[in-house]
Enzyme design. Structure first.
Site, PDB file in Angstrom:
ATOM      1  N   LYS A  84      34.955  36.275  53.503  1.00 44.91           N
ATOM      2  CA  LYS A  84      34.895  37.684  53.116  1.00 44.91           C
ATOM      3  C   LYS A  84      34.451  38.486  54.335  1.00 44.91           C
ATOM      4  CE  LYS A  84      33.786  37.016  48.199  1.00 44.91           C
ATOM      5  NZ  LYS A  84      32.691  37.085  47.181  1.00 44.91           N
ATOM      6  N   GLU A 137      38.725  43.003  38.943  1.00 50.15           N
ATOM      7  CA  GLU A 137      39.741  42.397  39.794  1.00 50.15           C
ATOM      8  C   GLU A 137      41.093  42.242  39.103  1.00 50.15           C
ATOM      9  OE1 GLU A 137      38.060  38.873  41.464  1.00 50.15           O
ATOM     10  OE2 GLU A 137      36.445  39.968  42.441  1.00 50.15           O
TER      11      GLU A 137
END
Length: 451
Positions: A360, A205
């Site tokens: 999500k 990330e």
């Protein structure tokens, strides 16, 4: 009414070089939308199924040609002629075609890409941005970014068992200022790691993945200078914030953590810190009560405002205890616990197991269900944090979604890797479009906490 004219899916690659699904949608009056499905590394047991081919001779079994075929041969024929502006009907048709609770027949990766591409095609046809199409005139709140600057756990080969250490510029006056503070702190952190001759490579990330060899002596658990790797990471963040010229705390930059504790929880119902054990050759495990006490200690000693997945997804009783202990001053975020599923969010609300839901999109698999999860969360007085996945693409849909529903917070990676920066750049565009109407709440985004 604007009918869907054509739908086409293909296999593409995500930020890890792993296949994912891309879908394009065209409408009869010239609307066009394209969406790409993300993919997680640390996943909850109740997430909707990410359909993979399983052919080890191709992409090590991770191809998505089955999901692509399902879109092109099963979903597309049923959606041709359906009104692109009727998102609920579009999503309901796909849910009925699949017919399973976790989308195990057609695959959530294909279904989600279609769902988002249809919404984008509708916005395109109306010639308005996606955030305005979804949120209308109320869509004006820019989210506080939750930037993952130190990676651990499943996201990096580092010395840290907890998965993410993040900074949140709550004291900034605008999103663009918040992003500048974050970038400068990220660079200050890089400088600190270099000065300690630590690794400045980044994880999935975009955050750093340090080894902390400078912080311990070999074969001695107590050699972390009486601190665990998590505490060393937190010390580094506080130092980096100061080095960048900002205040650690409510007037400047605060810290968030994603413990991803389900990855640490074993059959003996203890949390095992395997990376500490690997470094020290000594076992280090905690019971639920000990883990709660450990997290409470971290909150007392550092400017932490948010803890995600502080306990395992099956440890509901522990989550309720954790929320009772520190939920008035720290955001307790359920990710694996809820998997963006209204069924589990409702259960969490009833049990008072958290005060925030991580959103999500691919955990649930359609835009309509995602909106339901956000709405349920906000009606309970909880915060909703829109989130990326560790496997991402240049798709920026979540940026528009965060603004559309005024969630006030977004978690979408660090200040490196173009797949993460794309979302931040999209938010900068939205802020510019909104101009004087743009709102950045900063600390007020945490309306679930006692100030």
């Amino acid at each position: 009414m604007s009918r869907i004219e054509r739908i086409f899916a293909r296999e593409i690659l995500d930020s890890r070089g792993t296949p994912t699904v891309e879908v394009e949608v065209w409408t009869e009056f010239g609307g066009y939308g394209c969406a790409k499905a993300p993919s997680g590394a640390s996943t909850g047991v109740n997430e909707a199924l990410e359909l993979r081919d399983g052919d080890k001779a191709r992409y090590n079994g991770k191809g998505v040609l089955k999901a692509v075929k399902n879109v092109n041969e099963i979903i597309a024929p049923k959606l041709i002629g359906v009104d692109a502006l009727d998102q609920l009907t579009v999503d309901r048709i796909m849910l009925d075609l699949d017919g399973t609770e976790f989308k195990t027949k057609l695959g959530a990766n294909g279904i989600l890409a279609v769902s988002l591409a249809v919404a984008k095609s509708a916005a395109s046809e109306l010639d308005i941005p996606l955030y305005k199409y979804l949120g209308g005139v109320q869509a004006k709140k820019l989210p506080v970014p939750m930037l993952n600057v130190i990676n651990g756990g499943e996201h990096a080969d580092s010395a840290i068992d907890f998965q993410e250490f993040m900074i949140m510029p709550v004291g900034a006056k605008s999103f663009s200022e918040a992003l500048r503070w974050s970038s400068e702190t990220f660079q200050a952190l890089k400088s600190l790691l270099k000065s300690k001759k630590d690794i400045t490579a980044v994880g999935d990330e975009g955050g750093f993945a340090p080894n902390f060899e400078w912080a311990y002596e070999k074969h001695d658990l107590k050699s972390f200078k009486a601190k665990t790797p998590a505490e060393i990471a937190l010390d580094l963040l506080v130092e980096a914030i100061k080095k960048a010229g900002y205040k650690p705390g409510k007037d400047g930059i605060m810290i968030a953590m994603d413990c991803a504790s389900s990855e640490l929880y074993l059959e003996d119902k203890k949390y095992h810190f395997k990376k500490i054990e690997k470094v020290t050759n000594q076992e280090w495990s905690l019971t639920t009560d000990e883990m709660i006490s450990y997290l409470e200690k971290l909150v007392d000693n550092y400017p932490i405002i948010s803890i995600e997945d502080g306990l395992a997804e099956t440890d509901w009783e522990g989550f309720t205890k954790l929320t009772q202990k520190i939920g008035d001053k720290v955001q307790i975020v359920g990710d694996d616990l809820f998997t963006t599923n209204p069924k589990f969010i409702k259960q969490g609300i009833n049990k008072k197991a958290a005060n925030s839901t991580l959103i999500k999109l691919n955990q649930i698999g359609t835009l309509s269900e995602t909106v339901e999860a956000i709405t349920m969360t906000q009606k309970a007085g909880w915060t909703a944090v829109v989130s990326h996945r560790s496997g991402e693409t240049e798709d920026t849909t979540i940026a528009d979604l965060a603004v559309a529903f005024n969630t006030g917070q977004i978690k979408t990676g660090s200040m490196s890797r173009s797949d993460r920066i794309a979302k931040y750049n999209r938010l900068l565009q939205i802020e510019s479009e909104l101009d004087k109407n743009a709102v950045y709440d900063g600390l007020e985004a945490f309306y679930n906490l006692k100030k």
